[in-house]
Design an enzyme around this catalytic site. Structure first.
Site, PDB file in Angstrom:
ATOM      1  N   PRO A 253     -47.328-144.746-106.558  1.00  0.00           N
ATOM      2  CA  PRO A 253     -47.550-143.762-105.475  1.00  0.00           C
ATOM      3  C   PRO A 253     -46.322-143.469-104.619  1.00  0.00           C
ATOM      4  O   PRO A 253     -46.279-143.789-103.430  1.00  0.00           O
ATOM      5  CB  PRO A 253     -48.662-144.418-104.651  1.00  0.00           C
ATOM      6  CG  PRO A 253     -48.433-145.885-104.833  1.00  0.00           C
ATOM      7  CD  PRO A 253     -47.939-146.046-106.249  1.00  0.00           C
ATOM      8  N   CYS A 254     -45.335-142.809-105.204  1.00  0.00           N
ATOM      9  CA  CYS A 254     -44.170-142.406-104.429  1.00  0.00           C
ATOM     10  C   CYS A 254     -44.539-141.413-103.332  1.00  0.00           C
ATOM     11  O   CYS A 254     -43.802-141.254-102.356  1.00  0.00           O
ATOM     12  CB  CYS A 254     -43.094-141.830-105.341  1.00  0.00           C
ATOM     13  SG  CYS A 254     -43.636-140.491-106.406  1.00  0.00           S
ATOM     14  N   HIS A 255     -45.701-140.754-103.464  1.00  0.00           N
ATOM     15  CA  HIS A 255     -46.128-139.795-102.442  1.00  0.00           C
ATOM     16  C   HIS A 255     -46.481-140.496-101.130  1.00  0.00           C
ATOM     17  O   HIS A 255     -46.598-139.837-100.096  1.00  0.00           O
ATOM     18  CB  HIS A 255     -47.326-138.989-102.936  1.00  0.00           C
ATOM     19  CG  HIS A 255     -48.490-139.836-103.360  1.00  0.00           C
ATOM     20  ND1 HIS A 255     -48.603-140.383-104.619  1.00  0.00           N
ATOM     21  CD2 HIS A 255     -49.589-140.250-102.687  1.00  0.00           C
ATOM     22  CE1 HIS A 255     -49.715-141.084-104.714  1.00  0.00           C
ATOM     23  NE2 HIS A 255     -50.332-141.015-103.550  1.00  0.00           N
TER      24      HIS A 255
END
Length: 287
Positions: A253-255
């Site tokens: 989850p780089c977001h």
């Protein structure tokens, strides 16, 4: 009349994406959902129902979920995001985060060889955030990208394939479909059927990506916090570069990484999609 008044959406996600742009670019006291819904060929009630069906939130609640002040509240709790995951067991190989992901890192030689010797199936499948393009190896899921009106399926695949240009690829949508279903359908997030991912990158990149896996749904952290967590407190810029190279969007989850002020920063697959994922996750977490 603004450009939002002339939007014609061709799918639920395109409608939501248009609404996200409108909600993000319009001051709160200037939002006119009724007028904007008409521009989409919908009533305000239909637009609200669409949002609730898509993420469980009303358009206004969604806007609040991705607003700066909300991000600041998430960051205020960042001390418990990464450090205490060990204490509650979220860092175990069987339960890294809400998707119940198990992972392994390929040997550094696989990265240096640019994927030589690897065989990957790839394909396209529906997702809440537009058409998803996935690559899968015998070791597990190796890539997720997104296609939309501005990025074709072929272009999204090329983006992923260019990371490992020496691998051998074959398109197999049928093989990709059940993987996509387990990734994007919360009803399929099952600890007894974890999503297997394989991380292919430098040692530093893999350490960053493994750290991202410890950020729970409904939380956020900063590049600086990730850098400190991996023992490289002065490497926030390098962490940002590694986050940007994350090949397995959404699952890794780089977001959930934002700027130090709480502002949403760039996203490889577009900032509107980052807002969409964060708002969708708020709805999932609330449910």
């Amino acid at each position: 009349m603004s450009r939002h008044d002339q939007i014609i959406a061709n799918s639920d996600y395109e409608t939501v994406q248009a609404a996200i742009a409108y909600l993000s670019e319009t001051l709160p006291d200037e939002i006119d959902l009724e007028r904007f819904a008409r521009a989409l060929g919908l009533t305000e009630r239909q637009l609200t129902d669409l949002f609730r069906r898509w993420c469980g939130l009303s358009p206004k609640s969604f806007a609040q979920a991705v607003a700066l002040d909300h991000a600041k509240r998430l960051l205020a709790e960042q001390r418990s995001v990464l450090d205490t995951t060990y204490e509650v067991g979220l860092s175990s190989t069987s339960r890294l985060h809400d998707l119940f992901v198990t992972h392994e890192a390929m040997p550094p030689g696989a990265w240096r060889a640019r994927g030589d010797g690897l065989e990957m199936a790839w394909g396209a499948a529906p997702s809440p955030f537009g058409t998803a393009v996935l690559t899968v190896t015998e070791y597990g899921l190796s890539g997720i990208g997104f296609a939309d009106a501005t990025t074709s399926v072929a272009a999204a695949f090329e983006d992923l394939a260019n990371r490992w240009p020496n691998a051998r690829y074959r398109r197999d949508d049928a093989a990709i479909a059940p993987v996509a279903a387990r990734v994007f359908d919360p009803r399929r997030w099952n600890p007894d059927e974890p999503v297997r991912v394989v991380l292919i990158g430098t040692d530093f990149e893999v350490r960053v990506w493994e750290t991202l896996l410890r950020i729970p749904v409904g939380r956020a952290t900063t590049y600086q916090n990730v850098a400190s967590h991996i023992g490289r407190p002065t490497a926030a810029r390098a962490v940002g570069a590694a986050v940007g190279k994350n090949p397995i969007s959404f699952v890794v989850p780089c977001h959930r990484v934002v700027g130090s002020t709480g502002a949403l920063t760039g996203y490889h697959w577009g900032l509107p999609r980052k807002r969409a994922i964060l708002g969708w996750e708020c709805g999932v977490a609330g449910a």
